[in-house]
Design an enzyme around this catalytic site. Structure first.
Site, PDB file in Angstrom:
ATOM      1  N   TYR A  44       2.485  -2.924 -11.107  1.00  0.00           N
ATOM      2  CA  TYR A  44       1.906  -2.179 -12.063  1.00  0.00           C
ATOM      3  C   TYR A  44       2.537  -2.437 -13.759  1.00  0.00           C
ATOM      4  CZ  TYR A  44      -0.349   1.654  -9.088  1.00  0.00           C
ATOM      5  OH  TYR A  44      -0.198   2.322  -8.571  1.00  0.00           O
ATOM      6  N   LYS A  98       3.244  -5.795   2.999  1.00  0.00           N
ATOM      7  CA  LYS A  98       2.609  -5.912   3.607  1.00  0.00           C
ATOM      8  C   LYS A  98       2.304  -6.980   3.454  1.00  0.00           C
ATOM      9  CE  LYS A  98      -2.006  -5.934   4.332  1.00  0.00           C
ATOM     10  NZ  LYS A  98      -1.960  -5.845   5.579  1.00  0.00           N
ATOM     11  N   ASP A 123      -0.461  -0.614   5.887  1.00  0.00           N
ATOM     12  CA  ASP A 123      -1.843   0.252   6.111  1.00  0.00           C
ATOM     13  C   ASP A 123      -1.648   0.715   7.338  1.00  0.00           C
ATOM     14  OD1 ASP A 123      -1.549  -2.592   7.292  1.00  0.00           O
ATOM     15  OD2 ASP A 123      -3.754  -3.397   7.329  1.00  0.00           O
ATOM     16  N   ASP A 130       2.234   4.749  -4.104  1.00  0.00           N
ATOM     17  CA  ASP A 130       1.513   5.573  -4.702  1.00  0.00           C
ATOM     18  C   ASP A 130       0.268   6.113  -3.478  1.00  0.00           C
ATOM     19  OD1 ASP A 130      -0.375   6.649  -6.978  1.00  0.00           O
ATOM     20  OD2 ASP A 130      -0.220   5.126  -8.045  1.00  0.00           O
ATOM     21  N   ASP A 170       0.051  10.248  -2.246  1.00  0.00           N
ATOM     22  CA  ASP A 170      -0.763  11.105  -2.455  1.00  0.00           C
ATOM     23  C   ASP A 170      -1.407  11.430  -0.498  1.00  0.00           C
ATOM     24  OD1 ASP A 170      -0.682  11.197  -5.046  1.00  0.00           O
ATOM     25  OD2 ASP A 170      -2.291  10.214  -5.535  1.00  0.00           O
TER      26      ASP A 170
END
Length: 364
Positions: free
Chosen positions: A141, A192, A225, A249, A253
């Site tokens: 970001y 990852k 993941d 992020d 959620d």
């Protein structure tokens, strides 16, 4: 000493939910030993409409001088066509950057009273209590180069760069380990590392910090993941999850929806401590501005109220008062009161303002 609070209600349902928080702050000022001094300013789309900027230098100065910032929500379709630098969400990004809020704490707590509101089976989520620590000022970001460039063949190419330094990883991992020591002493670090060099560095730095400073805390590593899958499969296996900006992020959620509604989820964003042991902080609900229900007095204010509870706990070391406010929320839910987003058959549907009043009744 007065405790300086800056309230940025923002857009959409932000002003409505923050009104209920203000009522609770006033109650604490009147009934307890707290002495909160409230300043209210504009941020987001409402600030752009008045000042042409999502947040002004004046408001940023006040934020830097405050003991804590309480944010409602920013954004909405009204401002979707603004250029990127003027969008309401840039206020949020500037607050994070200028206040150096690198650690985002997002608890995912499913009160047993709301277990049926989740899309998962009640036995999977009842009494769930996870803390996700998301790195907030680095990663994709904020990395550079970034932008959209035209190619010689007429196509366009979007560019965002994912970068992390050793110190950026260390400081957020340290927050996670310290939190775990106060909880169930377990940290899961997610990245990852199988396909990203930055993820490999993340794992190495977290491992080294654990070895040198936090051997007493149980540490495990998990690909992001897989973590997303495990949150749905068996969320109670987690205590504290620490991860980068992008994955944090998404995972926060997802964890939020395990609880049944984003309207129940608070968050805290913290800076590092200065020599005096103080830090900058901002507290906000995880839900958005929800412009479709704005002005209808039906939004759930509990995420904002619980965000203020986090402010009591982390910024002001008022743990007993935070516990009292948390228990007041639980008692209201136990009595069967629900806003529209968490409504169940046989429960009592209440408005935004009624929910705030009920919490104050329990505090009394």
């Amino acid at each position: 000493m007065k405790k300086k609070l800056l309230i940025l209600a923002g857009d959409g349902i932000g002003p409505e939910v923050m009104n209920e928080v203000k009522k609770i702050i006033v109650w604490f000022n009147k009934k307890k030993s707290a002495d909160f001094e409230i300043t209210e300013e504009l941020a987001g789309g409402i600030s752009f409409d008045k000042h042409g900027e999502p947040i002004t230098d004046k408001v940023m100065k006040i934020a830097l001088e405050s003991d804590a910032v309480l944010l409602g929500a920013v954004g909405g379709p009204k401002w979707d066509k603004l250029e990127f630098s003027k969008k309401p969400e840039r206020a949020l990004l500037r607050l994070r950057k200028d206040l150096e809020l690198f650690a985002n704490l997002r608890p995912a707590i499913c009160f047993k009273e709301l277990a049926n509101a989740s899309t998962l089976k009640p036995e999977i989520v009842s009494d769930l209590d996870i803390m996700i620590v998301r790195e907030l000022t680095g990663g994709i970001y904020f990395g550079s180069p970034r932008g959209v460039e035209k190619l010689s063949n007429g196509e366009k190419k979007g560019i965002n760069t994912h970068t992390y330094t050793t110190s950026e990883i260390q400081r957020v991992a340290r927050v996670a380990f310290e939190l775990a020591r106060k909880r169930n002493n377990k940290v899961t670090s997610c990245e990852k590392s199988n396909v990203m060099e930055a993820g490999l560095l993340w794992r190495e730095v977290v491992e080294e910090l654990h070895k040198n400073e936090f051997k007493d805390v149980e540490l495990s590593h998990m690909l992001a993941d897989n973590c997303a899958m495990q949150l749905v499969r068996n969320p109670k296996q987690f205590d504290v999850i620490v991860t980068d900006n992008l994955f944090g992020d998404m995972l926060s959620d997802e964890a939020g929806m395990l609880t049944g509604s984003l309207g129940m989820l608070p968050s805290a964003s913290l800076s590092g401590k200065n020599k005096a042991g103080k830090f900058k902080s901002m507290y906000e609900p995880c839900h958005g501005s929800a412009p479709d229900i704005a002005g209808k007095n039906i939004a759930n204010p509990l995420a904002s109220i619980l965000s203020f509870s986090m402010a009591l706990r982390y910024s002001f070391n008022m743990d007993k008062d935070a516990d009292m406010l948390d228990n007041a929320v639980k008692d209201v839910l136990s009595d069967g009161h629900r806003t529209a987003d968490i409504m169940e058959s046989g429960k009592n549907k209440v408005s935004t303002s009624q929910m705030g009043d009920l919490v104050i009744t329990k505090l009394k």
